[in-house]
Each structure stands twice: as C-alpha cells, then as structure tokens.
Enzyme design. Structure first.
Site, PDB file in Angstrom:
ATOM      1  N   ASP A 188       2.686   5.632  -7.169  1.00  0.00           N
ATOM      2  CA  ASP A 188       3.948   5.500  -6.440  1.00  0.00           C
ATOM      3  C   ASP A 188       5.160   5.316  -7.339  1.00  0.00           C
ATOM      4  O   ASP A 188       6.286   5.323  -6.847  1.00  0.00           O
ATOM      5  CB  ASP A 188       3.861   4.313  -5.467  1.00  0.00           C
ATOM      6  CG  ASP A 188       2.981   4.646  -4.285  1.00  0.00           C
ATOM      7  OD1 ASP A 188       2.953   5.824  -3.911  1.00  0.00           O
ATOM      8  OD2 ASP A 188       2.318   3.741  -3.775  1.00  0.00           O
ATOM      9  N   HIS A 191       0.875  -1.180   0.000  1.00  0.00           N
ATOM     10  CA  HIS A 191       0.000   0.000   0.000  1.00  0.00           C
ATOM     11  C   HIS A 191       0.912   1.230   0.000  1.00  0.00           C
ATOM     12  O   HIS A 191       1.578   1.516  -0.997  1.00  0.00           O
ATOM     13  CB  HIS A 191      -0.906  -0.098   1.223  1.00  0.00           C
ATOM     14  CG  HIS A 191      -2.021   0.899   1.294  1.00  0.00           C
ATOM     15  ND1 HIS A 191      -2.378   1.720   0.260  1.00  0.00           N
ATOM     16  CD2 HIS A 191      -2.885   1.200   2.315  1.00  0.00           C
ATOM     17  CE1 HIS A 191      -3.403   2.484   0.639  1.00  0.00           C
ATOM     18  NE2 HIS A 191      -3.721   2.189   1.881  1.00  0.00           N
ATOM     19  N   HIS A 240      -2.476  -2.187  -9.916  1.00  0.00           N
ATOM     20  CA  HIS A 240      -3.393  -1.605  -8.935  1.00  0.00           C
ATOM     21  C   HIS A 240      -4.641  -2.468  -8.885  1.00  0.00           C
ATOM     22  O   HIS A 240      -5.066  -3.002  -9.902  1.00  0.00           O
ATOM     23  CB  HIS A 240      -3.766  -0.175  -9.350  1.00  0.00           C
ATOM     24  CG  HIS A 240      -4.322   0.620  -8.227  1.00  0.00           C
ATOM     25  ND1 HIS A 240      -5.647   0.571  -7.873  1.00  0.00           N
ATOM     26  CD2 HIS A 240      -3.725   1.459  -7.344  1.00  0.00           C
ATOM     27  CE1 HIS A 240      -5.838   1.359  -6.835  1.00  0.00           C
ATOM     28  NE2 HIS A 240      -4.696   1.898  -6.486  1.00  0.00           N
TER      29      HIS A 240
HETATM   30  N1  CMC Z   1       4.575  -6.787 -11.118  1.00  0.00           N
HETATM   31  C1  CMC Z   1       4.443  -7.999 -11.735  1.00  0.00           C
HETATM   32  N2  CMC Z   1       3.299  -8.692 -11.757  1.00  0.00           N
HETATM   33  C2  CMC Z   1       2.250  -8.175 -11.133  1.00  0.00           C
HETATM   34  C3  CMC Z   1       2.298  -6.939 -10.466  1.00  0.00           C
HETATM   35  C4  CMC Z   1       3.518  -6.230 -10.483  1.00  0.00           C
HETATM   36  N3  CMC Z   1       3.634  -5.045  -9.869  1.00  0.00           N
HETATM   37  N4  CMC Z   1       1.094  -6.652  -9.922  1.00  0.00           N
HETATM   38  C5  CMC Z   1       0.305  -7.688 -10.234  1.00  0.00           C
HETATM   39  N5  CMC Z   1       1.003  -8.611 -10.969  1.00  0.00           N
HETATM   40  C6  CMC Z   1       0.497  -9.853 -11.551  1.00  0.00           C
HETATM   41  C7  CMC Z   1       0.317 -10.942 -10.506  1.00  0.00           C
HETATM   42  O1  CMC Z   1       1.477 -11.749 -10.383  1.00  0.00           O
HETATM   43  C8  CMC Z   1      -0.855 -11.690 -11.078  1.00  0.00           C
HETATM   44  O2  CMC Z   1      -0.389 -12.504 -12.140  1.00  0.00           O
HETATM   45  P1  CMC Z   1      -1.032 -13.977 -12.382  1.00  0.00           P
HETATM   46  O3  CMC Z   1      -2.457 -13.720 -12.747  1.00  0.00           O
HETATM   47  O4  CMC Z   1      -0.214 -14.562 -13.479  1.00  0.00           O
HETATM   48  O5  CMC Z   1      -0.885 -14.716 -11.081  1.00  0.00           O
HETATM   49  C9  CMC Z   1      -1.733 -10.618 -11.686  1.00  0.00           C
HETATM   50  O6  CMC Z   1      -0.818  -9.559 -12.044  1.00  0.00           O
HETATM   51  C10 CMC Z   1      -2.800 -10.058 -10.750  1.00  0.00           C
HETATM   52  O7  CMC Z   1      -2.141  -9.684  -9.532  1.00  0.00           O
HETATM   53  P2  CMC Z   1      -2.878  -9.620  -8.125  1.00  0.00           P
HETATM   54  O8  CMC Z   1      -1.863  -9.675  -7.038  1.00  0.00           O
HETATM   55  O9  CMC Z   1      -3.985 -10.644  -8.097  1.00  0.00           O
HETATM   56  O10 CMC Z   1      -3.554  -8.183  -8.195  1.00  0.00           O
HETATM   57  P3  CMC Z   1      -4.098  -7.332  -6.964  1.00  0.00           P
HETATM   58  O11 CMC Z   1      -5.160  -6.461  -7.500  1.00  0.00           O
HETATM   59  O12 CMC Z   1      -4.428  -8.227  -5.817  1.00  0.00           O
HETATM   60  O13 CMC Z   1      -2.813  -6.483  -6.532  1.00  0.00           O
HETATM   61  C11 CMC Z   1      -1.309  -4.720  -6.114  1.00  0.00           C
HETATM   62  C12 CMC Z   1      -2.717  -5.100  -6.619  1.00  0.00           C
HETATM   63  C13 CMC Z   1      -1.197  -3.193  -6.106  1.00  0.00           C
HETATM   64  C14 CMC Z   1      -1.130  -5.239  -4.679  1.00  0.00           C
HETATM   65  C15 CMC Z   1      -0.242  -5.348  -7.053  1.00  0.00           C
HETATM   66  O14 CMC Z   1      -0.425  -4.888  -8.371  1.00  0.00           O
HETATM   67  C16 CMC Z   1       1.181  -5.085  -6.560  1.00  0.00           C
HETATM   68  O15 CMC Z   1       1.666  -5.829  -5.707  1.00  0.00           O
HETATM   69  N6  CMC Z   1       1.849  -4.020  -7.133  1.00  0.00           N
HETATM   70  C17 CMC Z   1       3.181  -3.670  -6.687  1.00  0.00           C
HETATM   71  C18 CMC Z   1       3.097  -2.860  -5.393  1.00  0.00           C
HETATM   72  C19 CMC Z   1       2.566  -1.468  -5.641  1.00  0.00           C
HETATM   73  O16 CMC Z   1       2.996  -0.758  -6.535  1.00  0.00           O
HETATM   74  N7  CMC Z   1       1.613  -1.048  -4.779  1.00  0.00           N
HETATM   75  C20 CMC Z   1       1.076   0.307  -4.802  1.00  0.00           C
HETATM   76  C21 CMC Z   1      -0.378   0.344  -5.153  1.00  0.00           C
HETATM   77  S1  CMC Z   1      -0.946   1.986  -5.526  1.00  0.00           S
HETATM   78  C22 CMC Z   1      -0.823   2.886  -4.080  1.00  0.00           C
HETATM   79  C23 CMC Z   1      -1.711   2.452  -3.001  1.00  0.00           C
HETATM   80  O17 CMC Z   1      -2.866   2.049  -3.201  1.00  0.00           O
HETATM   81  O18 CMC Z   1      -1.272   2.535  -1.857  1.00  0.00           O
END
Ligand code: CMC
Length: 423
Positions: free
Chosen positions: A359, A263, A303
C-alpha cells in the site's frame, strides 16, 4: 530426528507426542492431553486456522506465489483474469478455457436495474463508496436466490462468476454516484480493466478508449491484490462462509473487514499522511513523531507476515513510474521516497522489520490516475474478491467445521441481579 514435539502435563506427568505436519502441530491432539486448556492467541498470531493450497507466502524471504507461480512472473506475463482462473481452479487455463472464462465473466457484468436505481440511488449524496459497495454486495444475495445452493457445483460456480464480473460494475456505480455522474453500463467489447475504466470515466464519447498504460497498470495492480492467504478479510470470508451463508453475504463481510485502515484502508491512509507531511523538509520530524509513539504509525509500512520488503511493493514502485510517464509525477512521490530512505536506514524500523508494504506506493498510482481517496479500498476489493472466493470454495470442499473459537473468561464471578432502584 523425529518430526514431532512432546508435551508434558506437569500436574500429573502425563505426556503426548504430536507429529509436526506441514509446519504445524494439531490442536486436536493437544486437546487429548489437555481438554479445556485453550491456546491463548489474540489476533491469531501463532494459529494456522486451515490448510490451504492457494497462496504461499514466506514473510522472511519476501516470497509470494499463487498456486506455486512467483508473483513477479504473474505480474510480468499474465493477466488478471488468467490469474483469477488460476487461483480459483488451481491451474493456468488453456487457450480454450481462457476464452470460455473471459466470455463467462464478460457476459455477467451487468447488474439488475433495481440494484442501481432503487438500492444504490437510495444512498445519501455523500455516502462513502466503500460503504455502498459493502452493502450492494450483500444486497445481491436477495437477487440470486440460487446462491444458497452452495454445494451445487453449477450454482456455486455461477455465483463466483457473477461476483467477479459484477464487482467492477458496482464499484464504478458507487463512484459515479459519489461524484454525481450518471451510471455507465458495461461495454462487453472491452477487456476487464478497460471496461472498468470506461464505467468510471466515460462522459459523452460513443466508446471509451482507455490509455493502454493505465489499463495495464490497473490489471497488474489487480494481479498483485488478488490474494494474500489468511489476511483479515479472507479470514472473515472463511469464518462467515463456515456457517454456510451464501457467497454474497460472506463477500460483504470480507469487504467490510477490508474497509478498515489497518487492512485495505492503508493506501488511503498513506496519501493522507503524505499530504499532511506536505514537504520533504518535514519528513525527519514526522519520523521522530512516529518513533515516539505519540503520533500515527508510518502508514504503508510493516506487515503481520512480511518481515522484509513486500515483493508486491517492489512491483508497484516500478508500475508507479510507468503510470507517471502518462499522468505526470505525483508530487507526493518525493515525500514517499524520502520517508522510505530514512526509515530503511533507521534502527527503529529495521529492528522491528518494518518495510514498505503493497500500500505504500499503490495510493500514489491511484491518485495520479485520478481516483478520489475514497475509491482506493474499493479498488482493492475488486481483485481480492477472487481470493476470497477461492478460499471460500476451498473451505467448503474441505468440509470444514463452523469457525467457533474459545475464550478465556476474565469477567465477574456469579452475582445476584439487583433491581434498578436498589443500585
Ligand atoms: N509504523 C511504526 N511502527 C510500527 C508500524 C508502523 N507502520 N507497524 C508496526 N510498528 C511497530 C509497533 O509499534 C510495534 O512496536 P513495539 O514492539 O515497540 O510496540 C512493533 O512494530 C510491532 O507492531 P505490531 O502492531 O505488533 O505488528 P502487527 O503485525 O500486529 O501489525 C500492521 C501489522 C500491518 C497492522 C502494522 O504494521 C501497521 O499498523 N502498519 C501500518 C498500516 C498498514 O500499512 N497496513 C497495511 C498492511 S498491508 C496490506 C493489507 O494487508 O491489507
């Protein structure tokens, strides 16, 4: 066409028609047909936990609006304190309202001496400033006993003002402590962002003069981070607030949720990632590792809600260039640009709708301005406090139920206790 769905229980053929309201179906109606059958929705991927009139977000179209106003217009034309008023009270302030609001915030910036001298000074020398902030906000509840009067409009508003005004003071105090510098008292002749910079950077000069470009950049970043509807920390605020705890305790819980790298900690993670990559030549190998799933994720990408370019990321990228005009270019920028270019052309990222989020570039700005990495989430907490409080007030006014989800039990069947010697 009827705006409803019909659910049939195939076990007995009974059915119920549930109207679609504001894009949702009521789980209460569902329970009438299927009592004891729960929605299984880890991470609330498909659950709307409340109705809210504060922020509109369309993740597919990349739209973000506060109280109906596009984020781009607010970032371009408004100020953080005006946006704070808008989020909390629903309308942009008139000239008189704005003057009174600024005056209220400005006259509540000081913290009780004991918060700093006894509480903050008691931390270990290398305490993380975010950990200090989380604890200090919770500690404030012990100084304002009227904070428990959450249904007294006057008391509630006073705590809202105190929290917004004191957050920068606590944040700066945590920073000064972590670098071994003396605490700087607020200078209430300065604007919100200027005052914060003064409390952070002032050394021996009688009056700190913030660079206007940097103060403006910080103000815009505060606007962009002020609210983002039901994110993890805002949900924490609503959940804790739903038990009617005081706003300082609920804000501390929200700040704790923000602390995590998924986050608010993501911009810190971005800088660590860019530093590890070290040079543009290493970008393709890094991307390959991300795609293999063996290494870390591409920090600052992806996201839960945005499935296109985060509109805030576009603004942050523009602001970054303005800041670099003053500070000189952050050497990590080229690596970030290369990562973005390669990722946006790669099927792995495009097919999963992974785009830069707010971010990805904000950390580069903070670093260029001279903030240590540990301060990044603290910088996020200051403006997000407004969003948390706006949602907290809305939740209380909606007379919401205490947050208490159900679970699907998957543990042991009943069994008898075995004494320790017989195990
Ligand atoms: N890099 C590589 N792969 C990714 C990433 C990433 N940053 N984010 C998601 N994926 C892939 C993930 O591996 C999955 O692939 P598969 O379907 O093959 O298993 C797919 O995309 C869906 O991912 P998810 O984890 O189910 O998606 P989510 O909606 O639960 O996660 C997130 C959202 C923000 C936690 C995630 O995108 C992430 O970890 N991003 C990196 C951390 C980040 O930048 N966070 C800041 C968010 S914005 C500011 C805030 O809200 O605070």
């Amino acid at each position: 066409m009827a705006e409803s769905i019909t659910i049939i229980d195939n076990r007995n053929g009974e059915s119920i028609e549930i109207p679609l309201l504001n894009g949702g179906v009521s789980a209460t109606e569902w329970s009438k047909l299927l009592p004891g059958v729960w929605f299984y929705d880890p991470g609330f991927m498909s659950t709307a936990a409340c109705e809210s009139a504060i922020t509109y977000l369309d993740g597919d179209a990349g739209i973000l609006r506060y109280r109906g106003y596009p984020i781009e217009q607010l970032a371009e034309q408004s100020t953080y304190l005006e946006v704070a008023y808008l989020l909390l009270y629903g309308e942009l302030p008139t000239t008189e309202q704005y003057a009174a609001w600024k005056n209220e915030i400005t006259s509540h910036t000081f913290i009780h001496e004991n918060v700093r001298k006894r509480f903050l000074d008691g931390f270990h020398y290398d305490a993380h400033p975010m950990g200090m902030l989380v604890s200090a906000v919770a500690a404030l509840s012990t100084f304002y006993l009227d904070a428990k009067e959450i249904f007294d409009p006057e008391s509630r508003n006073k705590q809202v003002i105190r929290l917004i005004a004191k957050m920068p003071t606590l944040a700066a105090a945590a920073h000064r402590f972590s670098v071994g510098m003396p605490f700087v008292y607020p200078d209430n002749s300065l604007d919100f962002a200027e005052n914060f910079l003064s409390m952070l950077w002032k050394v021996a000069e009688p009056r700190f003069e913030a660079n206007p470009v940097l103060a403006h950049a910080l103000d815009v970043l505060f606007i962009l981070h002020a609210d983002h509807e039901q994110n993890c920390s805002t949900t924490a605020m609503r959940v804790v607030g739903s038990s009617h705890s005081d706003p300082y305790s609920a804000t501390a819980a929200a700040a704790a949720a923000l602390y995590g790298p998924r986050h608010g900690g993501a911009n810190e993670a971005v800088i660590r990632m860019l530093t590890d990559i070290a040079s543009i030549e290493n970008v393709p190998d890094f991307i390959a590792t991300v795609k293999s799933g063996q290494g870390q994720r591409l920090q600052g990408f992806g996201h839960r809600v945005y499935k296109s370019y985060d509109p805030r990321a576009k603004i942050v990228k523009r602001i970054a260039y303005e800041v670099f005009e003053v500070t000189g270019k952050n050497p990590l920028l080229d690596i970030a640009l290369e990562l973005e270019e390669i990722a946006l052309a790669d099927e792995y990222f495009t097919s999963r709708h992974l785009y830069p989020n707010v971010d990805f570039y904000s950390g580069l700005i903070y670093q260029a301005m001279g903030f240590p990495l540990e301060m990044f989430t603290v910088l996020f907490s200051i403006p997000r406090t407004v969003g948390w409080l706006a949602h907290w007030q809305e939740m209380l006014d909606q007379d919401s139920k205490i947050a208490r989800p159900r679970q699907l039990y998957i543990g042991s069947e009943p069994r008898d206790y075995v004494s320790i010697t017989a195990r």
